[in-house]
Design a protein around this motif. Structure first.
Motif, PDB file in Angstrom:
ATOM      1  N   UNK A  62      -9.029 -14.145 -18.313  1.00 20.20           N
ATOM      2  CA  UNK A  62      -8.294 -15.146 -17.526  1.00 20.20           C
ATOM      3  C   UNK A  62      -7.149 -15.733 -18.330  1.00 20.20           C
ATOM      4  N   UNK A  63      -7.316 -15.858 -19.646  1.00 27.06           N
ATOM      5  CA  UNK A  63      -6.206 -16.315 -20.497  1.00 27.06           C
ATOM      6  C   UNK A  63      -5.023 -15.354 -20.395  1.00 27.06           C
ATOM      7  N   UNK A  64      -5.303 -14.054 -20.382  1.00 29.58           N
ATOM      8  CA  UNK A  64      -4.237 -13.053 -20.267  1.00 29.58           C
ATOM      9  C   UNK A  64      -3.515 -13.217 -18.934  1.00 29.58           C
ATOM     10  N   UNK A 103       1.423  -7.716 -13.479  1.00 29.50           N
ATOM     11  CA  UNK A 103       0.328  -8.629 -13.152  1.00 29.50           C
ATOM     12  C   UNK A 103      -0.748  -7.907 -12.355  1.00 29.50           C
ATOM     13  N   UNK A 104      -0.346  -7.015 -11.480  1.00 29.60           N
ATOM     14  CA  UNK A 104      -1.314  -6.225 -10.708  1.00 29.60           C
ATOM     15  C   UNK A 104      -2.223  -5.441 -11.639  1.00 29.60           C
ATOM     16  N   UNK A 105      -1.624  -4.724 -12.594  1.00 36.72           N
ATOM     17  CA  UNK A 105      -2.414  -3.913 -13.519  1.00 36.72           C
ATOM     18  C   UNK A 105      -3.360  -4.774 -14.349  1.00 36.72           C
ATOM     19  N   UNK A 106      -2.874  -5.913 -14.813  1.00 36.34           N
ATOM     20  CA  UNK A 106      -3.724  -6.820 -15.589  1.00 36.34           C
ATOM     21  C   UNK A 106      -4.853  -7.376 -14.729  1.00 36.34           C
ATOM     22  N   UNK A 107      -4.530  -7.742 -13.493  1.00 37.37           N
ATOM     23  CA  UNK A 107      -5.553  -8.293 -12.598  1.00 37.37           C
ATOM     24  C   UNK A 107      -6.610  -7.243 -12.279  1.00 37.37           C
ATOM     25  N   UNK A 108      -6.182  -6.020 -11.996  1.00 37.47           N
ATOM     26  CA  UNK A 108      -7.143  -4.955 -11.699  1.00 37.47           C
ATOM     27  C   UNK A 108      -8.052  -4.676 -12.894  1.00 37.47           C
ATOM     28  N   UNK A 109      -7.478  -4.674 -14.089  1.00 38.05           N
ATOM     29  CA  UNK A 109      -8.294  -4.458 -15.282  1.00 38.05           C
ATOM     30  C   UNK A 109      -9.303  -5.586 -15.448  1.00 38.05           C
ATOM     31  N   UNK A 141      -9.901   1.602  -8.567  1.00 42.47           N
ATOM     32  CA  UNK A 141      -8.884   2.624  -8.777  1.00 42.47           C
ATOM     33  C   UNK A 141      -7.545   1.935  -8.955  1.00 42.47           C
ATOM     34  N   UNK A 142      -7.003   2.005 -10.151  1.00 46.19           N
ATOM     35  CA  UNK A 142      -5.751   1.318 -10.463  1.00 46.19           C
ATOM     36  C   UNK A 142      -4.537   1.972  -9.801  1.00 46.19           C
ATOM     37  N   UNK A 143      -4.729   3.130  -9.185  1.00 46.49           N
ATOM     38  CA  UNK A 143      -3.605   3.833  -8.584  1.00 46.49           C
ATOM     39  C   UNK A 143      -3.469   3.604  -7.078  1.00 46.49           C
TER      40      UNK A 143
END
Length: 144
Positions: A62-64, A103-109, A141-143
């Motif tokens: 969440x910090x990220x 932000x999408x990629x970070x949120x999905x991770x 699925x990040x894609x």
């Protein structure tokens, strides 16, 4: 505070009692409820064993996503703060911030890691059955 028996020893004793004495000797609905109780004890044990690590990892994720904040002291305060920060993350997702871009990629991770951690407590066998050779499943699925 007591030294012995530890919560791990107490929970293990309850698990053995339920699994070895009650479940095999209790037919029907009561036997089913005994199996549910044994599984609940295992879930509680796993949660107690991993909670500090999982809370710390969720806070770091969440910090990220939301910017660094001072981590509250104590489990109860940390759980409450994480719930509030998750609400803030949900709001950003609802606003469309996670529709594309970094932000999408970070949120999905972060969400995938959080789901993985929760499943490792609530149903680790599901993870093993789904991906027996993987240390980690790809929850999202990040894609997409």
């Amino acid at each position: 505070m007591q030294d012995r028996p530890t919560y791990q020893e107490l929970l293990a004793a309850i698990e053995r009692f339920l699994d070895d004495d009650i479940v095999p000797n209790t037919p029907g609905g009561r036997g089913f409820h005994a199996r549910v109780a044994a599984n609940a004890v295992r879930t509680i044990r796993r949660e107690l064993e991993s909670e500090d690590e999982q809370l710390a990892a969720e806070w770091a994720g969440l910090d990220v996503l939301l910017g660094e904040r001072e981590r509250p002291a104590g489990r109860a305060a940390l759980r409450k703060a994480i719930a509030g920060r998750n609400e803030a993350l949900c709001e950003r997702i609802r606003k469309g911030d996670a529709d594309q871009g970094p932000f999408r990629n970070q949120a999905l991770k972060h969400i995938g890691d959080s789901v993985q951690a929760k499943l490792s407590v609530s149903n680790p066998d599901l993870l093993k059955r789904s991906h027996p050779d993987a240390d980690r499943i790809n929850v999202i699925d990040h894609n997409v």
